[in-house]
Design a protein around this motif. Structure first.
Motif, short mmCIF file in Angstrom:
data_model
loop_
_atom_site.label_atom_id
_atom_site.label_comp_id
_atom_site.label_asym_id
_atom_site.label_seq_id
_atom_site.Cartn_x
_atom_site.Cartn_y
_atom_site.Cartn_z
N MET A 85 -27.25 60.98 25.37
CA MET A 85 -28.34 60.07 25.66
C MET A 85 -28.00 59.24 26.90
O MET A 85 -26.85 58.87 27.09
CB MET A 85 -28.57 59.12 24.49
N ASN A 86 -29.04 58.96 27.66
CA ASN A 86 -28.87 58.16 28.87
C ASN A 86 -29.66 56.85 28.78
O ASN A 86 -30.51 56.58 29.60
CB ASN A 86 -29.34 58.94 30.10
N LEU A 87 -29.38 56.03 27.75
CA LEU A 87 -30.06 54.75 27.62
C LEU A 87 -29.42 53.75 28.58
O LEU A 87 -28.20 53.66 28.65
CB LEU A 87 -29.92 54.21 26.19
N SER A 88 -30.25 53.00 29.32
CA SER A 88 -29.68 52.01 30.23
C SER A 88 -29.90 50.58 29.75
O SER A 88 -29.05 49.73 29.96
CB SER A 88 -30.23 52.19 31.64
N HIS A 89 -31.03 50.30 29.12
CA HIS A 89 -31.32 48.96 28.61
C HIS A 89 -32.58 49.00 27.76
O HIS A 89 -33.28 50.02 27.73
CB HIS A 89 -31.46 47.95 29.75
N ILE A 90 -32.85 47.90 27.07
CA ILE A 90 -34.13 47.80 26.36
C ILE A 90 -35.20 47.59 27.43
O ILE A 90 -35.18 46.60 28.15
CB ILE A 90 -34.14 46.66 25.33
N GLU A 91 -36.09 48.56 27.56
CA GLU A 91 -37.16 48.48 28.55
C GLU A 91 -38.18 47.43 28.13
O GLU A 91 -38.56 46.58 28.91
CB GLU A 91 -37.83 49.86 28.69
N HIS A 92 -38.61 47.49 26.87
CA HIS A 92 -39.51 46.47 26.34
C HIS A 92 -39.55 46.50 24.82
O HIS A 92 -39.11 47.47 24.21
CB HIS A 92 -40.92 46.60 26.91
N ILE A 93 -40.07 45.44 24.27
CA ILE A 93 -40.38 45.36 22.85
C ILE A 93 -41.90 45.28 22.76
O ILE A 93 -42.51 44.41 23.39
CB ILE A 93 -39.71 44.15 22.18
N GLY A 94 -42.50 46.21 22.00
CA GLY A 94 -43.95 46.25 21.85
C GLY A 94 -44.38 45.46 20.63
O GLY A 94 -43.88 45.69 19.52
N ILE A 95 -45.31 44.53 20.83
CA ILE A 95 -45.80 43.67 19.76
C ILE A 95 -47.30 43.86 19.62
O ILE A 95 -48.06 43.62 20.57
CB ILE A 95 -45.46 42.20 20.06
N ALA A 96 -47.72 44.29 18.43
CA ALA A 96 -49.15 44.48 18.15
C ALA A 96 -49.80 43.13 17.89
O ALA A 96 -49.30 42.33 17.10
CB ALA A 96 -49.32 45.39 16.93
N VAL A 97 -50.91 42.88 18.58
CA VAL A 97 -51.67 41.64 18.39
C VAL A 97 -53.15 41.98 18.23
O VAL A 97 -53.62 43.01 18.72
CB VAL A 97 -51.49 40.66 19.57
N LYS A 98 -53.86 41.11 17.54
CA LYS A 98 -55.30 41.32 17.36
C LYS A 98 -56.06 41.05 18.65
O LYS A 98 -57.05 41.70 18.93
CB LYS A 98 -55.83 40.42 16.24
N SER A 99 -55.58 40.09 19.43
CA SER A 99 -56.29 39.70 20.65
C SER A 99 -55.32 39.25 21.73
O SER A 99 -54.53 38.32 21.52
CB SER A 99 -57.26 38.54 20.33
N LEU A 100 -55.38 39.91 22.89
CA LEU A 100 -54.57 39.47 24.02
C LEU A 100 -54.97 38.07 24.46
O LEU A 100 -54.11 37.25 24.79
CB LEU A 100 -54.73 40.43 25.20
N ASP A 101 -56.28 37.79 24.43
CA ASP A 101 -56.77 36.47 24.87
C ASP A 101 -56.18 35.35 24.01
O ASP A 101 -55.94 34.25 24.50
CB ASP A 101 -58.29 36.42 24.82
N GLU A 102 -55.95 35.62 22.73
CA GLU A 102 -55.37 34.61 21.86
C GLU A 102 -53.84 34.61 21.93
O GLU A 102 -53.23 33.55 21.78
CB GLU A 102 -55.82 34.85 20.41
N ALA A 103 -53.23 35.74 22.15
CA ALA A 103 -51.76 35.84 22.13
C ALA A 103 -51.11 35.41 23.44
O ALA A 103 -50.05 34.77 23.42
CB ALA A 103 -51.34 37.26 21.78
N ILE A 104 -51.69 35.77 24.57
CA ILE A 104 -51.07 35.48 25.87
C ILE A 104 -50.75 33.99 26.05
O ILE A 104 -49.65 33.65 26.50
CB ILE A 104 -51.94 36.01 27.04
#
Length: 136
Positions: free
Chosen positions: A1-20
């Motif tokens: 495996m060639n992992l270099s770093h955590i690229e991102h953590i994905g978080i499910a939200v109901k609304s981007l407008d409310e979460a951002i």
């Protein structure tokens, strides 16, 4: 495996407008990109923190993967993504070791990355994503 770093953590939200606003006002991060990925029935918002990112995911269709996730589990961490080089070679290696793949070949994801998911049945319950920047 060639992992270099955590690229991102994905978080499910109901609304981007409310979460951002939480991520910007309470945590002081800046949303630098909002993008729709029609093939995945999702809108994404990205925040950079060090070398990694937070990706907020809002479903654009109730039957999309994020819509189904929220219906079943509620809002929260949906996946962890690792940056890799040679994504196809990594998928082939993992499959050869018996890891169940959701994607046997990479596909296009947000920010123009090549992505592929590993099935949580093979990763002790965590949806893992491999990401490769085709420009690097």
């Amino acid at each position: 495996m060639n992992l270099s770093h955590i690229e991102h953590i994905g978080i499910a939200v109901k609304s981007l407008d409310e979460a951002i606003p939480f991520w910007e006002k309470q945590l002081g991060l800046k949303c630098y990109s909002i993008e729709e990925v029609k093939e995945q029935k999702v809108r994404t918002a990205f925040f950079k923190i060090g070398q990694s990112k937070i990706e907020l995911l809002e479903s654009t269709e109730p039957d999309g993967p994020i819509g189904k996730f929220i219906e079943k589990k509620g809002e929260g961490i949906q996946h962890v993504a690792f940056a890799v080089s040679g994504i196809q070679d990594n998928l082939t290696e993992l499959e050869g070791k018996g890891v169940q793949l959701i994607d046997k070949a990479p596909r296009k994801g947000a920010e123009g990355l090549n992505i592929a998911f590993l099935h949580p049945k093979s990763t002790h319950g965590v949806l893992l994503e491999l990401c490769e920047d085709p420009k690097k």
